[in-house]
Motif scaffolding. Structure first.
Motif, short mmCIF file in Angstrom:
data_model
loop_
_atom_site.label_atom_id
_atom_site.label_comp_id
_atom_site.label_asym_id
_atom_site.label_seq_id
_atom_site.Cartn_x
_atom_site.Cartn_y
_atom_site.Cartn_z
N ALA A 1 92.07 30.08 45.68
CA ALA A 1 91.51 29.57 46.56
C ALA A 1 90.33 29.36 46.96
O ALA A 1 89.61 28.69 47.76
N ASP A 2 89.48 30.30 46.66
CA ASP A 2 87.90 30.55 46.70
C ASP A 2 87.28 29.97 45.58
O ASP A 2 86.13 30.31 45.64
N PHE A 3 87.92 29.11 44.71
CA PHE A 3 87.06 28.96 43.31
C PHE A 3 85.92 27.91 43.77
O PHE A 3 84.90 28.28 43.02
N MET A 4 85.89 27.05 44.76
CA MET A 4 84.78 26.14 44.98
C MET A 4 83.44 27.01 45.34
O MET A 4 82.28 26.63 44.94
N SER A 5 83.97 28.12 46.13
CA SER A 5 82.58 28.89 46.52
C SER A 5 82.11 29.47 45.18
O SER A 5 80.72 29.84 45.24
N ARG A 6 83.08 30.06 44.63
CA ARG A 6 82.65 30.97 43.10
C ARG A 6 81.68 29.84 42.39
O ARG A 6 80.94 30.36 41.95
N ARG A 7 82.25 28.86 42.26
CA ARG A 7 81.65 27.60 41.33
C ARG A 7 80.22 27.19 42.04
O ARG A 7 79.12 27.18 41.06
N ALA A 8 80.14 27.28 43.21
CA ALA A 8 78.86 26.94 43.78
C ALA A 8 77.75 27.99 43.40
O ALA A 8 76.66 27.83 43.30
N ALA A 9 78.37 29.24 43.57
CA ALA A 9 77.39 30.43 43.31
C ALA A 9 77.06 30.42 42.07
O ALA A 9 75.83 30.59 41.47
N ALA A 10 77.97 30.17 40.88
CA ALA A 10 77.70 30.04 39.58
C ALA A 10 76.58 28.86 39.18
O ALA A 10 75.82 29.26 38.41
N TYR A 11 76.73 27.80 39.93
CA TYR A 11 76.10 26.65 39.39
C TYR A 11 74.38 27.19 39.85
O TYR A 11 73.52 26.81 39.46
N GLN A 12 74.37 27.64 41.23
CA GLN A 12 73.18 28.12 41.75
C GLN A 12 72.48 28.97 40.81
O GLN A 12 71.35 28.96 40.36
N ALA A 13 73.23 30.12 40.52
CA ALA A 13 72.67 31.02 39.51
C ALA A 13 72.17 30.63 38.24
O ALA A 13 71.22 31.00 37.67
N TYR A 14 73.08 29.56 37.72
CA TYR A 14 72.60 28.92 36.47
C TYR A 14 71.19 28.12 36.74
O TYR A 14 70.49 28.52 35.76
N TYR A 15 71.05 27.22 37.85
CA TYR A 15 69.77 26.83 37.94
C TYR A 15 68.61 27.98 37.87
O TYR A 15 67.78 27.69 37.53
N GLU A 16 68.84 28.79 38.84
CA GLU A 16 67.97 29.95 38.83
C GLU A 16 67.39 30.34 37.41
O GLU A 16 66.23 31.11 37.56
N HIS A 17 67.97 30.53 36.31
CA HIS A 17 67.78 31.30 35.09
C HIS A 17 67.72 30.42 34.32
O HIS A 17 67.24 30.62 32.88
#
Length: 537
Positions: free
Chosen positions: A259-275
Motif C-alpha cells: 500500500a505504500d509502494f508509490m511513496s517508496r517508488r518516489a523515494a527510489a526515483y529521487q535517489a536515482y537522480y541524486e546519484h
C-alpha cells in the motif's frame, strides 16, 4: 516512509515546482564549510552526452558526526578543460549542493565543441575531486568512422567484486550504456562474497546509503570517471519485479507494505537522480501531478534519443516505469513467473504494454524521422531480453512473464514499427537475465521462416548470479533464432560500430569472487551493414 524522509521529499517537490531543480546557478562567493574529510568519496561521473553538452556529476559526503539533513547548501566549483592539467580551461562555475538532493551536483555544461574529449573536476574548500574524462558526440550530420560502446547491467554487491569495471577502463570506449540494476534493494541475508550495509532498502535515506555503498567501489568510480555514461534502469533500483505502479515480489522477510509502494517508488526515483549523471529535465516530467505524488508517483523521463553523427542513432528505453503488471501468476501473486501462454487468455491482449502508450508513440515518431532511416545503425538500449525464449523442451511453451515474452503484443508493435518505417540496421542491447544471449530479432517467432528484423545482444551481469550452463544446449535448440548463449560467465559487452559493420565482443572475467581476476574474450560476432545476420568471428 518515515517523517524525515517525507519532509525531505515534500521540500524536494516544492523546489522542483519552483524551478530550482539542481540548476547550477552562479553564486557570489564560495561556501566556507569546513570538512573533516575528503567530501569527494563517491568520485565523479559524466553522462547524457550530446554534440554540444554533457552532464557532470558528483555528490558530497560529510563526516558521520555531522547531520547531512541539516547542512546548509555548499557551493562547489566545477571546471572543464581541454587538458588534464587544466592549462586550457574551457568553462567553470559554481554549483550549489543542497541537502534536498543529498548534496549532489548536476552541472549541465552547454556550448562545448562537438566530437572532442574534455577533462573536468570539482573543488570545495581545500579539497579537489578526482579527475574526470568525458566527451561530446559528433554533430548529427557528421560522417563518423567508429563508435566503441560498452553495455553492462546487474551489479549485485554481495555476489562479487566489480573487477569487470577495472578491465573495461582499458577498452578505449566512447561511452558506456548501463541497462539496469545499478543497485539491489536486498538486505545482507544472502551475501556470498561481501556484505552490504543496512537492511531492506525502503526509505529515501536507505536508497541514498545503498547508492553510496556501491559508489564507494573504486573500480566503479574509475570507470565512471573514464567516459560518459548513458543510463536506464530496471527493477532493483526500486523493488524486485515491480511493474509500473504495482509493487513487486515480496518475500516473507520483506517488511514493505504494498500500500505504500508509490511513496517508496518516489523515494527510489529521487535517489536515482541524486546519484546518476542525468539531466534535471528528467525530473520535470509530470510536474502538474506532483501534488498527488502519494498516489500517482514521480515520473522520471529516462527514455531518450541521441545521435552519434550519421553512424548511429542511440535510443534509451524505460521498460519498467510504465509497464502493465505481469499476468497469469500462480495465486495472483505479484512479480514474475513462468507461464504457459496457451493457458493464459490475457497473454496476447493488444492493450497490454511494456513501454507505456506515450513511450511507444514517442518511439514510433522517432522511427518515422530521417535519422532512423539515414543512420548506419539504430541501437536500442533497454533493460531485458527482447527475443522469445521458450524454456520448455519439446511441444508447447513455457515463457517468462516479466520480460518481452510477457508482453508479446507490445513486442509485435515495436517490430512492426521497425519494418513500417524501414529503420536501418536495428540493434537491441539488453540485460536483466544475468546471461549472454545473442540472436536475431524476428517479426513472428511462431514462424521459423520469418526473416530477421534486426539483431540482439543481451548481456550478462557484472556480478549477479545465474543458473549455469547445464540446460543451455537444449534451450538453444528450442530457440534457434539465438545463435549463442552462456549462462555462467560474468562481465560486459563491447560493440564497435563502423559504417561497414558492427563487431560485438563478449568480455568475461574468470571469477567475480576474487578481487584480482583475469578477463578474456568469450566470443565475438559480426553484422554487416544492411544484412541482419550474425556471423561468429
Amino acid at each position: 516512509m518515515n517523517r524525515l524522509d517525507d519532509h525531505l521529499r515534500r521540500d524536494f517537490l516544492r523546489r522542483l515546482s519552483a524551478g530550482a531543480t539542481a540548476l547550477c546557478l552562479p553564486q557570489k562567493s564560495w561556501s566556507q564549510t569546513r570538512f573533516s574529510r575528503d567530501p569527494f568519496g563517491l568520485g565523479v561521473a559524466s553522462g547524457a552526452p550530446t554534440a554540444y553538452s554533457v552532464v557532470l556529476w558528483t555528490r558530497l559526503l560529510f563526516s558521520p558526526a555531522l547531520d547531512a539533513h541539516t547542512m546548509p547548501p555548499v557551493d562547489v566549483r566545477w571546471e572543464i578543460a581541454h587538458d588534464e592539467k587544466f592549462a586550457h580551461l574551457v568553462q567553470s562555475g559554481i554549483a550549489s549542493a543542497s541537502a534536498t538532493l543529498a548534496h549532489s551536483v548536476h552541472v549541465e555544461v552547454q556550448g562545448l565543441e562537438a566530437d572532442r574529449w574534455y577533462f573536468y573536476r570539482f573543488r570545495v574548500a581545500d579539497y579537489l575531486s578526482p579527475l574526470g574524462r568525458t566527451r561530446t558526440f559528433p554533430k548529427p550530420e557528421a560522417k563518423v568512422s567508429q563508435l566503441r560502446l560498452a553495455y553492462a547491467s546487474c551489479q549485485k554487491w554481495e555476489d562479487g567484486y566489480f573487477t569487470a569495471w577495472r578491465h573495461m577502463k582499458e577498452e578505449r570506449l566512447d561511452a558506456v550504456m548501463f541497462l539496469g540494476d545499478y543497485i539491489y534493494e536486498y538486505p545482507a541475508f544472502n551475501s556470498k562474497v561481501r556484505t552490504p550495509s543496512g537492511g531492506w532498502v525502503l526509505t529515501l535515506d536507505d536508497y541514498r546509503q545503498r547508492y553510496a555503498l556501491y559508489k564507494s567501489d573504486t573500480d566503479l568510480q574509475a570507470m565512471h570517471a573514464n567516459c560518459p555514461w548513458l543510463m536506464t534502469w530496471d527493477d532493483h533500483e526500486v523493488q524486485n519485479d515491480y511493474a509500473g505502479t504495482q509493487a513487486g515480489f515480496s518475500s516473507a522477510s520483506d517488511p514493505s507494505d504494498p500500500a505504500d509502494f508509490m511513496s517508496r517508488r518516489a523515494a527510489a526515483y529521487q535517489a536515482y537522480y541524486e546519484h546518476m549523471p542525468i539531466r534535471a529535465a528528467t525530473l520535470k516530467q509530470g510536474l502538474a501531478s506532483l501534488v498527488a505524488a502519494e498516489k500517482t508517483g514521480v515520473e522520471m523521463r529516462l527514455y531518450s534519443q541521441v545521435q552519434f553523427g550519421q553512424l548511429a542513432s542511440l535510443y534509451l528505453l524505460d521498460a519498467r516505469q510504465y509497464r502493465d503488471p505481469q499476468v497469469c501468476n500462480k495465486a495472483e501473486a505479484r512479480g514474475s513467473n513462468m507461464v504457459n501462454p496457451a493457458q493464459c487468455d490475457i497473454w496476447h491482449d493488444p492493450k497490454r504494454t511494456l513501454l507505456g502508450q506515450a513511450q511507444e508513440q514517442w518511439l514510433a515518431a522517432e522511427f518515422s524521422g530521417n535519422f532512423a532511416k539515414t543512420s548506419d545503425w539504430n541501437v536500442l538500449g533497454q533493460s531485458t531480453l527482447f527475443g522469445q525464449r521458450d524454456f520448455k523442451i519439446g511441444p508447447g511453451q513455457t515463457l517468462w512473464n516479466d520480460g518481452w515474452d510477457g508482453y508479446a503484443a507490445a513486442r509485435t508493435r515495436l517490430t512492426d514499427a521497425l519494418q513500417k518505417h524501414t529503420v536501418s540496421n536495428p540493434v537491441f542491447l539488453g540485460g536483466d537475465v544475468h546471461e549472454n544471449w545473442v540472436g536475431h530479432i524476428k517479426a513472428n517467432y511462431a514462424d521459423p521462416a520469418s526473416a530477421p528484423v534486426g539483431v540482439e545482444f543481451c548481456g550478462t551481469s557484472i556480478t549477479s548470479r545465474s543458473g549455469g550452463n547445464s540446460k543451455l544446449t537444449e534451450r538453444l535448440a528450442e530457440n534457434p533464432h539465438f545463435v549463442f548463449a552462456d549462462a555462467q560467465r560474468k562481465g560486459y559487452g563491447v560493440v564497435e560500430f563502423t559504417p561497414r559493420q558492427l563487431t560485438t565482443t563478449l568480455r568475461v572475467v574468470d571469477d567475480v569472487t576474487l578481487k584480482h581476476t583475469r578477463i578474456e574474450t568469450l566470443a565475438s560476432f559480426h553484422v554487416q551493414n544492411g544484412v541482419p545476420l550474425i556471423e561468429r568471428g
